[in-house]
Design an enzyme around this catalytic site. Structure first.
Site, mmCIF file in Angstrom:
data_model
loop_
_atom_site.group_PDB
_atom_site.id
_atom_site.type_symbol
_atom_site.label_atom_id
_atom_site.label_comp_id
_atom_site.label_asym_id
_atom_site.label_seq_id
_atom_site.Cartn_x
_atom_site.Cartn_y
_atom_site.Cartn_z
ATOM 1 N N LYS A 107 0.856 -1.192 0.000
ATOM 2 C CA LYS A 107 0.000 0.000 0.000
ATOM 3 C C LYS A 107 0.886 1.234 0.000
ATOM 4 O O LYS A 107 1.460 1.609 1.024
ATOM 5 C CB LYS A 107 -0.905 0.043 1.240
ATOM 6 C CG LYS A 107 -1.921 1.189 1.119
ATOM 7 C CD LYS A 107 -2.370 1.741 2.434
ATOM 8 C CE LYS A 107 -1.698 3.004 2.866
ATOM 9 N NZ LYS A 107 -1.809 4.165 1.991
ATOM 10 N N GLU A 163 9.853 1.587 10.393
ATOM 11 C CA GLU A 163 10.849 2.631 10.090
ATOM 12 C C GLU A 163 10.138 3.956 10.309
ATOM 13 O O GLU A 163 9.334 4.363 9.466
ATOM 14 C CB GLU A 163 11.306 2.522 8.633
ATOM 15 C CG GLU A 163 12.066 1.267 8.292
ATOM 16 C CD GLU A 163 13.438 1.218 8.924
ATOM 17 O OE1 GLU A 163 13.976 2.282 9.270
ATOM 18 O OE2 GLU A 163 13.958 0.109 9.074
ATOM 19 N N CYS A 176 13.612 11.381 6.305
ATOM 20 C CA CYS A 176 13.550 10.919 7.702
ATOM 21 C C CYS A 176 14.882 11.153 8.416
ATOM 22 O O CYS A 176 14.916 11.406 9.614
ATOM 23 C CB CYS A 176 13.166 9.461 7.756
ATOM 24 S SG CYS A 176 14.201 8.422 6.720
ATOM 25 N N GLU A 211 9.442 16.476 14.801
ATOM 26 C CA GLU A 211 9.810 16.354 13.390
ATOM 27 C C GLU A 211 8.882 17.216 12.528
ATOM 28 O O GLU A 211 7.714 16.880 12.335
ATOM 29 C CB GLU A 211 9.681 14.873 12.976
ATOM 30 C CG GLU A 211 10.230 14.583 11.614
ATOM 31 C CD GLU A 211 9.931 13.153 11.167
ATOM 32 O OE1 GLU A 211 8.818 12.656 11.415
ATOM 33 O OE2 GLU A 211 10.823 12.549 10.544
HETATM 34 P P1 NAD Z 1 2.305 8.677 7.660
HETATM 35 O O1 NAD Z 1 2.575 7.916 8.910
HETATM 36 O O2 NAD Z 1 1.252 9.722 7.693
HETATM 37 O O3 NAD Z 1 1.858 7.687 6.490
HETATM 38 C C1 NAD Z 1 2.689 6.637 6.072
HETATM 39 C C2 NAD Z 1 1.819 5.558 5.443
HETATM 40 O O4 NAD Z 1 0.968 5.008 6.455
HETATM 41 C C3 NAD Z 1 0.899 6.059 4.326
HETATM 42 O O5 NAD Z 1 0.827 5.075 3.315
HETATM 43 C C4 NAD Z 1 -0.437 6.180 5.041
HETATM 44 O O6 NAD Z 1 -1.560 6.063 4.192
HETATM 45 C C5 NAD Z 1 -0.372 5.004 6.007
HETATM 46 N N1 NAD Z 1 -1.256 5.101 7.174
HETATM 47 C C6 NAD Z 1 -1.777 6.213 7.745
HETATM 48 N N2 NAD Z 1 -2.578 5.877 8.783
HETATM 49 C C7 NAD Z 1 -2.547 4.533 8.875
HETATM 50 C C8 NAD Z 1 -3.161 3.594 9.762
HETATM 51 N N3 NAD Z 1 -3.970 3.962 10.752
HETATM 52 N N4 NAD Z 1 -2.895 2.279 9.584
HETATM 53 C C9 NAD Z 1 -2.081 1.863 8.594
HETATM 54 N N5 NAD Z 1 -1.486 2.706 7.719
HETATM 55 C C10 NAD Z 1 -1.712 4.023 7.858
HETATM 56 O O7 NAD Z 1 3.691 9.245 7.162
HETATM 57 P P2 NAD Z 1 3.972 10.178 5.901
HETATM 58 O O8 NAD Z 1 3.501 11.549 6.254
HETATM 59 O O9 NAD Z 1 3.471 9.536 4.665
HETATM 60 O O10 NAD Z 1 5.567 10.129 5.832
HETATM 61 C C11 NAD Z 1 6.395 10.936 6.603
HETATM 62 C C12 NAD Z 1 6.942 10.175 7.794
HETATM 63 O O11 NAD Z 1 7.627 9.011 7.349
HETATM 64 C C13 NAD Z 1 7.956 10.981 8.575
HETATM 65 O O12 NAD Z 1 7.717 10.832 9.950
HETATM 66 C C14 NAD Z 1 9.286 10.339 8.194
HETATM 67 O O13 NAD Z 1 10.313 10.494 9.135
HETATM 68 C C15 NAD Z 1 8.888 8.917 8.030
HETATM 69 N N6 NAD Z 1 9.864 8.190 7.217
HETATM 70 C C16 NAD Z 1 10.747 7.347 7.840
HETATM 71 C C17 NAD Z 1 11.718 6.677 7.102
HETATM 72 C C18 NAD Z 1 12.714 5.742 7.764
HETATM 73 O O14 NAD Z 1 13.442 5.066 7.040
HETATM 74 N N7 NAD Z 1 12.779 5.660 9.070
HETATM 75 C C19 NAD Z 1 11.795 6.887 5.721
HETATM 76 C C20 NAD Z 1 10.903 7.759 5.124
HETATM 77 C C21 NAD Z 1 9.942 8.406 5.884
#
Ligand code: NAD
Length: 490
Positions: A176, A251, A285, A386
């Protein structure tokens, strides 16, 4: 657009069962670039059923690892073949520069090639047994049905870190992608179809987190969830995944320190501090958002940063001279603006940026100027939380101990950097820094061979490297007694 713009379930390209769709927006000018199906729980359950059936049939898991590796490496070849198209889609969808997207595609092909090559390198292990005339061996087997959820900042790169090891080890999966950046993931599913997987092995469901993502986390037919995204979402997934004690790889976010000692190479440290935080408009991230600078060079360092930042060229990712694109969405831009307000209210000083650009050419895009906050203290929200945008906070230190203390003062522990020409000092600092990756005289470098992941609330488990493959395996100990005898206890 020469793209299927559908979901991929059980070997078929399909619309959402509900018929709902979602418009995908170009963050540079808010134009609609595509309309894609908006799947929900029903589509997700259909994909899970297909992945379950495909896994339980053993069709993919029983393919010899040598052949599985060949198929995974073929995906790398196809990504290289279609690199221009993929990079174009990634820049349209995320606003990042084409040059960045082309670099991402090289990295993504490398990830598929690395795991394709690793697929046949684990033949199990014989271990010493305390019983004479026996064989004791340890083998690794696929976990089963994997739910994979990715964010919008590095859409296809994050997907590749999950797809490649899962497939190399014989799992089946449901991917997804972020609902706002699905295009390159759709394209790679076209390429995976071309590479040739049995029906149901790879499934793609498009849609929101609280429907599709939540169903993946809740469904008892899913054996593992691999999630990349924010901490708040990660916590929800952990709770939901407890329903059948799924294996979890998380992650999550970062608030990464970058320590600069006075003896560092000044020009390189300035250059890499800027790159470390403003690349992809800070939506990384591992961005080095917390700059921690030795007091004796603080003023000169800030001056150099400000001078450089003022010359940044913001614009379309498709213009050759653009250095920084827009933020991903109006919602995200509003979040970044709120953090800047919070920083000012808490008493930090804006040394550069702090607002949207005035250039009328950029008005339709979600642009924000690169922003430098000085006079920062560790208790400020802008230092602790963040913002995921083009914002850097600068703190000062006098001693090595103080620098490390400031660096560790975070709920996160994803990555960090140390700049010094004294390698003994660097090693002392690194030994105390509580982070999954630490760079000495570098920043933000990653490659397929080394593991990636976080300490503390930055996550659980590792992606990339051998560990990134082990996440997708269960370990089985097989003991065979070649000369069984009665125990005569009862
Ligand atoms: P997010 O948590 O809002 O969404 C990430 C994914 O989770 C999306 O596909 C979203 O649709 C899904 N999601 C949202 N609610 C959910 C739920 N209740 N159950 C299951 N899935 C759900 O994050 P974002 O805004 O898309 O991305 C930014 C974040 O990602 C930042 O915090 C960043 O640090 C992190 N990130 C971490 C890494 C790493 O390697 N550690 C890499 C890239 C991004």
């Amino acid at each position: 657009m020469n793209l299927k713009l559908q979901q991929y379930i059980n070997g078929n390209w399909v619309n959402a069962i509900s018929g709902n769709t979602r418009e995908i927006i170009n963050p540079f000018n808010q134009e609609i670039i595509a309309t894609v199906p908006e799947g929900d729980e029903s589509d997700t359950r259909a994909a899970i059923a297909a992945a379950r059936k495909a896994f339980d049939s053993g069709e993919w898991a029983s393919v010899p690892a040598i052949e599985r590796g060949t198929v995974v490496r073929k995906i790398a070849d196809l990504i290289e073949r279609d690199k221009q198209e993929l990079a174009h889609l990634e820049s349209l969808d995320t606003g990042k520069t084409l040059q960045e997207s082309l670099g991402d595609m090289d990295d993504i092909a490398d990830v598929f090639r690395y795991y394709g090559e690793l697929a046949d390198k684990d033949g199990g292990e014989l271990v010493n047994s305390p019983v004479s005339n026996s064989i004791s061996k340890v083998v690794h087997e696929p976990v089963g049905v994997c739910g994979q959820i990715t964010p919008w900042n590095y859409p296809l790169l994050q997907a590749s870190w999950k797809l490649a090891p899962a497939l190399a080890t014989g799992n089946t999966l449901i991917m997804k992608p972020s609902e706002i950046t699905p295009l390159t993931t759709i394209k790679v599913f076209e390429l995976m179809e071309e590479a040739g997987f049995p029906a149901g092995v790879v499934n793609l469901v498009l849609g929101a987190g609280d429907t599709v993502g939540a169903e993946l986390a809740n469904n008892t037919d899913v054996d593992l969830i691999s999630f990349t995204g924010g901490v708040a979402t990660g916590k929800k997934i952990m709770q939901a995944a407890s329903v059948n004690v799924k294996k979890l790889a998380l992650e999550l976010g970062g608030k990464n320190p970058n320590i600069v000692f006075a003896d560092a190479d000044f020009e390189i440290a300035v250059d890499q501090a800027l790159n470390g935080v403003f690349f992809h408009a800070g939506q990384i991230c591992s961005a080095g958002t917390r700059l921690i600078v030795e007091e004796s060079i603080h003023d000169e360092f800030v001056k150099a940063l400000v001078e450089r930042v003022k010359k940044f060229k913001l614009g379309s990712g498709f213009d050759d001279d653009t250095q920084m694109g827009p933020l991903i969405s109006a919602e995200h831009l509003a979040k970044v603006e709120k953090y800047v307000e919070a920083g000012m209210e808490e008493g930090a000083t804006i040394a550069a940026g702090g607002k949207r650009p005035e250039d009328p050419e950029l008005k339709k895009g979600f642009f924000y100027l690169p922003t430098i906050f000085t006079d920062c203290t560790t208790d400020m929200r802008i230092v602790q939380e963040e913002a995921f945008g083009p914002i850097i906070t600068v703190e000062k230190f006098r001693t090595e101990e103080e620098a490390v203390k400031l660096a560790n003062d975070s709920i996160y522990g994803l990555a960090g950097g140390v700049w010094t020409t004294d390698s003994a000092k660097a090693e002392r600092c690194v030994a105390k820094m509580r982070m999954g990756t630490v760079w000495i005289n570098d920043f933000n470098l990653y490659f397929p061979h080394a593991p990636w992941g976080g300490f503390k609330q930055s996550g659980i488990g590792r992606e990339l490297g051998r560990l990134g493959m082990e996440e997708y395996t269960e370990t089985k100990h097989i003991f065979q007694n070649l000369n069984p005898k009665p125990i005569n206890w009862f």
